[in-house]
Design an enzyme around this catalytic site. Structure first.
Site, PDB file in Angstrom:
ATOM      1  N   GLU A  65      -1.294   0.390  10.717  1.00  0.00           N
ATOM      2  CA  GLU A  65      -1.932  -0.824  11.209  1.00  0.00           C
ATOM      3  C   GLU A  65      -2.263  -1.746  10.052  1.00  0.00           C
ATOM      4  O   GLU A  65      -2.287  -1.322   8.895  1.00  0.00           O
ATOM      5  CB  GLU A  65      -3.257  -0.491  11.897  1.00  0.00           C
ATOM      6  CG  GLU A  65      -3.118   0.254  13.191  1.00  0.00           C
ATOM      7  CD  GLU A  65      -4.462   0.802  13.631  1.00  0.00           C
ATOM      8  OE1 GLU A  65      -5.023   0.264  14.574  1.00  0.00           O
ATOM      9  OE2 GLU A  65      -4.942   1.752  13.015  1.00  0.00           O
TER      10      GLU A  65
ATOM     11  N   HIS B 225      -9.880  -0.095  15.593  1.00  0.00           N
ATOM     12  CA  HIS B 225     -10.148   0.926  14.587  1.00  0.00           C
ATOM     13  C   HIS B 225     -10.922   0.330  13.410  1.00  0.00           C
ATOM     14  O   HIS B 225     -10.748  -0.835  13.071  1.00  0.00           O
ATOM     15  CB  HIS B 225      -8.839   1.541  14.083  1.00  0.00           C
ATOM     16  CG  HIS B 225      -8.179   2.403  15.109  1.00  0.00           C
ATOM     17  ND1 HIS B 225      -6.820   2.556  15.194  1.00  0.00           N
ATOM     18  CD2 HIS B 225      -8.690   3.150  16.104  1.00  0.00           C
ATOM     19  CE1 HIS B 225      -6.517   3.370  16.198  1.00  0.00           C
ATOM     20  NE2 HIS B 225      -7.639   3.742  16.763  1.00  0.00           N
TER      21      HIS B 225
ATOM     22  N   ARG C  79      10.065  -2.349   4.541  1.00  0.00           N
ATOM     23  CA  ARG C  79      11.480  -2.647   4.803  1.00  0.00           C
ATOM     24  C   ARG C  79      12.248  -2.740   3.488  1.00  0.00           C
ATOM     25  O   ARG C  79      13.309  -2.158   3.336  1.00  0.00           O
ATOM     26  CB  ARG C  79      11.598  -3.950   5.596  1.00  0.00           C
ATOM     27  CG  ARG C  79      13.011  -4.218   6.080  1.00  0.00           C
ATOM     28  CD  ARG C  79      13.084  -5.485   6.911  1.00  0.00           C
ATOM     29  NE  ARG C  79      12.468  -5.336   8.218  1.00  0.00           N
ATOM     30  CZ  ARG C  79      11.453  -6.070   8.654  1.00  0.00           C
ATOM     31  NH1 ARG C  79      10.923  -7.003   7.876  1.00  0.00           N
ATOM     32  NH2 ARG C  79      10.964  -5.891   9.861  1.00  0.00           N
ATOM     33  N   GLU C  80      11.631  -3.427   2.551  1.00  0.00           N
ATOM     34  CA  GLU C  80      12.270  -3.606   1.242  1.00  0.00           C
ATOM     35  C   GLU C  80      12.497  -2.273   0.535  1.00  0.00           C
ATOM     36  O   GLU C  80      13.484  -2.061  -0.147  1.00  0.00           O
ATOM     37  CB  GLU C  80      11.378  -4.500   0.377  1.00  0.00           C
ATOM     38  CG  GLU C  80      12.108  -5.153  -0.772  1.00  0.00           C
ATOM     39  CD  GLU C  80      11.184  -6.141  -1.464  1.00  0.00           C
ATOM     40  OE1 GLU C  80      10.990  -6.000  -2.676  1.00  0.00           O
ATOM     41  OE2 GLU C  80      10.636  -7.016  -0.757  1.00  0.00           O
ATOM     42  N   ALA C  81      11.559  -1.346   0.758  1.00  0.00           N
ATOM     43  CA  ALA C  81      11.672  -0.036   0.105  1.00  0.00           C
ATOM     44  C   ALA C  81      12.647   0.886   0.830  1.00  0.00           C
ATOM     45  O   ALA C  81      12.930   1.989   0.358  1.00  0.00           O
ATOM     46  CB  ALA C  81      10.296   0.613   0.027  1.00  0.00           C
ATOM     47  N   GLY C  82      13.157   0.440   1.974  1.00  0.00           N
ATOM     48  CA  GLY C  82      14.195   1.232   2.634  1.00  0.00           C
ATOM     49  C   GLY C  82      13.788   1.864   3.945  1.00  0.00           C
ATOM     50  O   GLY C  82      14.574   2.615   4.532  1.00  0.00           O
TER      51      GLY C  82
ATOM     52  N   VAL D 237      12.051  -0.441   9.751  1.00  0.00           N
ATOM     53  CA  VAL D 237      10.842  -1.044  10.310  1.00  0.00           C
ATOM     54  C   VAL D 237      11.153  -1.642  11.679  1.00  0.00           C
ATOM     55  O   VAL D 237      12.103  -2.410  11.825  1.00  0.00           O
ATOM     56  CB  VAL D 237      10.282  -2.121   9.364  1.00  0.00           C
ATOM     57  CG1 VAL D 237       9.080  -2.807   9.993  1.00  0.00           C
ATOM     58  CG2 VAL D 237       9.908  -1.493   8.027  1.00  0.00           C
TER      59      VAL D 237
END
Lengths: 373, 590
Positions: free
Chosen positions: B233, B275, B295-298, B301
């Protein structure tokens, strides 16, 4: 900390009385006291106000939609002497942040902020020197932070003139879960960032008096999409889906109930949401009642309260042609879903009712499609 | 902790606090995956000694202890998991206590919401020194399919558990900050025809004990896990740690991620969602920034929640390995009994056929066993009970209980009424002294009091010491019955209760010659010595016997014979109504 402080709380609805207590200085500072950040830049701090002009200053800020203020003596000081200090906690312990170029532009000067870990190896003397404070003062500050379950403390700016320390502005964020463990503040000392509506206040009261949790926030009073959700995670997912599917501007509210509330509580919660729904001037309205697959929240019991509230306003809702869409799972879901379907059919309010075999995304998609038509 | 080790462990669970719905669902899970024994061993809660639950369709008892310290040593050693369902106020103290008291504790889940952050941080520091996986606060727990379910995760009704598809070991780890969503994701995974390798709810607090990154590493090291479905989150920066793990190849498995909270962009001021941690103060903490980093790290997403299904449906299906049991209808019994009941249409006493008992056991052996609620095989105990029962059978028609029986009998009342009149007289001043004496001896020995301290304690607060004092017999004229009873001394525990009682007698007799150890006091002391030596009862168990009036039961039973005899005797005489004469009662009024 042994720093003299003088200030008076002024509430909008009691301003006349509160202002009578203000005395002793040539001129004053008036600030909004409602957990708003960047107050100065947003014109929510008025400097050098004479006593006779205080009521007008309060009115001026009140007109911007605020209702809680602080009046303090105005201390003139040379430019460039403002310092910044903040304290926070995390998994690695407490962190102190300092800058000698504090003030309202601190965010532009963020490069000047140095951070220090507070731990067993802390060189208090060096640190106090850096902060231009006494060792005992600094230690007392950290102690106050810990003892009062602060989550964040910011003093920006403060000025030091010889031995005299003057805190010009200070904000603390407290951990409201810790109110049982502290004696120096109570829930009533916590300031809400903005004025709450009647419905929001009702839900805050409901939350405060129940082991379950409730939350309601109005985004757009004349919105078309009304959410009645359960679960801290699922409620955000559903609100996201409304936004992601392009209906953000029509979203009327965010809220959730969780922790297995009883039937009467969900009845009260639903009633408040329906109040908002009926009041909205949107030409076409849908309500989405839903959540994920609950672990322990009883669906039959919680939905019994939801149904009771809907039945009470059924005539009005039908007249406005509101459609209800439901998607929910969990303990005793068959009973809960059947009951709500029956009630919605009876009052001509049925959009559709889904069990967990329909995804949240799809259920919501159908509900939103109704708005387009 | 490694999942491979967790899977090898035989789950032995302590519940801190009682949450019947969750506990029952954990037992149901055990039953449905065909475990031989329930994994929940004990509940720590106040107010009761046991709670009843279902094991499949039959009822079982889970013992309750008031304090974790009171857990028997073997349980302290064998318990390796804790479900903490105590209130937020007690999360820190109770979790800490569990980590201290249970040397082999491996997994602890914390259920309560609203735990103060400072407490969560303190616990985190403390737990770091222990090799245990601590999950929560605000966590619905963890499930490792085919092995255990620790918490509400997966549901609290057995039908829900069956529907969730979490009995079979699978290849997909489910990690979520939200409890509702962890369950939703489990359904999403199993609905796509896949299985779950493990699922855990980290809790929606700002400082979860197990962080998302730690959960990822747990999954990475797990041979059974092929990919991870993750729900995060807005708020906090935990997701950047996952991105870093992906970037540095410390995390190589596929991460299918959904980060909730893009809707926050609609608000003017940063909103606080359901939360505690769900509030983005800075851009870094926003859902979209975190999604971009992942997303950039793979990571895979997902923008829409339903996209998770699309991704999962493309995965290779892994068939389930286990067929689960089912649970039919359940009926809660009104009462439970350890003593007797029907089995195969025959009456049983303490697990033995009635006739078999009659033929093989003496009355004293049966009395001892039934009163203790278990079959006892100690000849010494049986002999002692036999002796005591005989010794207490009747002490003459003068005592108040016998008088009441006789008065009733002569008034023409029936046997049961007359016997009841006598029995109802038994209490603190008549016949109830054995139990009270037992209580005293247990307390004195347990607290390590000297006889003098004991006497002072009683004379200051209560006045009388039960088991001490006789009308006729004195130090120089000993009670022959007490002398006779002492032939049952010489027990393996060194007769510590009898010695204590004798010590008390030494002190009291210096004050007054008739303050000797009487029959009641001697019976109580010797019975305690025998129970401790012959049956290995500990002090808690002895205290419980005093609490439930076991020692009085001996008197009641034996004296019933005496009262009945007096009743029959009076009926044979048939002298008519007994009435006192006016000179036997002095009227003070008028």
């Amino acid at each position: 900390m042994d720093v003299p402080y003088q200030g008076w709380s002024v509430a909008a609805d009691n301003a006349k009385q509160d202002l009578r207590k203000v005395k002793g200085a040539d001129s004053y500072v008036v600030k909004v006291d409602q957990a708003v950040k960047k107050r100065f830049k947003n014109g929510l701090v008025l400097l050098d106000v004479k006593k006779k002009d205080l009521p007008a200053a309060i009115t001026q800020l009140q007109d911007k939609g605020y209702n809680s203020f602080i009046v303090e003596p105005f201390v003139a000081h040379a430019g460039g002497t403002e310092r910044y200090l903040s304290l926070s906690h995390g998994r690695d312990g407490h962190t102190l942040a300092l800058s000698s170029t504090g003030g309202v532009d601190i965010e532009d000067n963020s490069g000047s902020i140095e951070t220090f870990a507070i731990d067993a190896e802390t060189d208090w003397k060096k640190l106090a020197e850096k902060a231009a404070l006494g060792v005992e003062q600094l230690q007392a500050l950290v102690e106050t932070f810990k003892r009062n379950h602060f989550v964040f403390l910011e003093i920006n700016p403060y000025v030091v003139d010889g031995d005299a320390v003057n805190l010009l502005d200070c904000a603390v964020e407290v951990d409201d879960a810790a109110s049982y463990f502290v004696s120096d503040w109570t829930e009533s000392d916590i300031r809400a960032p903005k004025r709450s509506s009647k419905e929001e206040l009702a839900i805050q009261a409901l939350d405060a008096n129940s082991p379950a949790s409730f939350m309601l926030e109005i985004i757009n009073p004349d919105g078309a999409v009304f959410l009645l959700l359960s679960g801290g995670g699922a409620s955000v997912v559903i609100a996201d889906e409304v936004y992601n599917q392009g209906f953000g501007e029509h979203l009327a509210n965010y809220g959730e109930y969780s922790g297995n509330p009883n039937t009467h509580e969900t009845y009260l919660y639903t009633s408040e949401v329906l109040n908002l729904l009926v009041k909205s001037k949107a030409p076409k309205k849908v309500a989405f009642i839903g959540g994920a697959v609950a672990n322990f929240t009883d669906i039959a019991n919680t939905f019994a309260g939801v149904v009771a509230a809907i039945e009470e306003r059924a005539e009005e809702l039908a007249k406005q042609e509101v459609k209800f869409f439901v998607r929910r799972g969990g303990p005793r879901q068959e009973i809960g879903l059947a009951k709500i379907r029956q009630a919605l059919i009876k009052h001509n309010l049925l959009g559709d009712v889904y069990d967990p075999s329909t995804t949240l995304t799809d259920a919501l998609g159908t509900a939103l499609k109704g708005l387009e038509a | 902790m490694k999942l491979a080790d967790i899977r090898k462990m035989d789950a032995q669970i302590v519940c801190l606090g009682s949450h019947p719905g969750i506990i029952q669902s954990m037992l149901d899970y055990d039953f449905l995956i065909k475990k031989q024994q329930p994994s929940i061993k004990v509940i720590v809660a106040s107010g009761r000694k046991q709670e009843r639950y279902f094991w499949g369709e039959t009822e079982i008892i889970i013992p309750v202890v008031g304090d974790l310290e009171k857990l028997p040593a073997h349980l302290k050693n064998s318990c390796n998991m804790v479900l903490n369902v105590q209130s937020a106020r007690r999360v820190l103290s109770s979790s800490r206590r569990a980590l201290e008291e249970l040397p082999n504790l491996k997994i602890l889940t914390i259920f309560a919401e609203q735990t103060p952050e400072a407490h969560a941080l303190e616990l985190h520091q403390f737990a770091a020194k222990k090799d245990a996986l601590v999950i929560g606060p605000s966590s619905v727990g963890m499930v490792v399919p085919g092995h255990f379910k620790l918490g509400a995760i997966g549901g609290t009704q057995h039908q829900q558990l069956s529907n969730a598809g979490i009995f079979d070991e699978g290849e997909n780890a489910v990690v979520s900050t939200s409890g509702g969503i962890v369950n939703e994701l489990i359904h999403t995974v199993t609905g796509a025809g896949l299985g779950v390798s493990f699922a855990m709810a980290l809790g929606g607090d700002r400082f979860p004990q197990t962080t998302p990154a730690q959960a990822m590493l747990l999954a990475e090291a797990d041979k059974n896990t092929k990919r991870i479905v993750f729900f995060g989150e807005l708020g906090g920066t935990d997701e950047y740690e996952i991105a870093e793990l992906l970037r540095t190849k410390k995390l190589t498995k596929q991460v299918i991620a959904y980060v909730a909270g893009t809707v926050a962009e609609l608000f003017d001021a940063p909103p606080q969602f359901g939360h505690a941690k769900a509030m983005a103060q800075t851009h870094d903490e926003s859902a979209s920034a975190k999604k971009a980093a992942l997303r950039e790290a793979g990571a895979t997403v997902c923008e829409k929640f339903a996209d998770i299904i699309t991704v999962l449906e493309k995965c290779e299906k892994a068939p389930g390995k286990r067929t689960a049991s089912t649970i039919a209808t359940r009926q809660k019994s009104l009462m439970i009994s350890h003593i007797s009941g029907d089995k195969n249409q025959e009456v049983q006493l303490l697990g033995r056929d009635l006739l078999q008992t009659v033929e093989s056991q003496s009355m004293a052996s049966l009395v001892a066993s039934m009163l203790l609620g278990e079959q006892v095989n100690s000849p010494k105990l049986v002999n002692f009970v036999d002796y005591v029962m005989k010794l207490l059978v009747d002490h003459g028609p003068y005592v108040s209980g016998a008088v009441n029986t006789i008065v009733s009998a002569r008034a023409g009342k029936d046997l049961v009424s007359s016997l009841a009149a006598g029995l109802l007289t038994i209490g603190p001043r008549f016949g109830g002294a054995i139990n009270a004496a037992g209580e005293g001896w247990i307390m004195g020995v347990e607290k390590g009091m000297t006889a003098k301290e004991f006497v002072e304690f009683y004379t200051r607060d209560r006045g009388v010491i039960s088991g001490i004092g006789h009308k006729k017999y004195r130090i120089d004229l000993p009670d022959p019955r007490v002398e006779a009873l002492t032939k049952f001394a010489g027990n393996a525990n060194g007769d510590r209760y009898l010695k204590f009682a004798r010590g008390v007698e030494t002190v009291t007799t210096t004050k007054k010659g008739n303050l000797i150890l009487n029959v009641d006091g001697a019976i109580a002391a010797i019975m305690l010595d025998i129970l401790e030596s012959e049956l290995g009862y500990d002090q808690d168990k002895l205290k419980e016997l005093a609490e439930i009036e076991f020692f009085n039961a001996l008197f009641v039973l034996s004296r019933s014979v005496g009262f009945t005899a007096h009743y029959l005797d009076q009926r044979r005489h048939d002298e008519g109504l007994l009435r006192l004469s006016p000179n036997e009662i002095r009227y003070l009024g008028g």
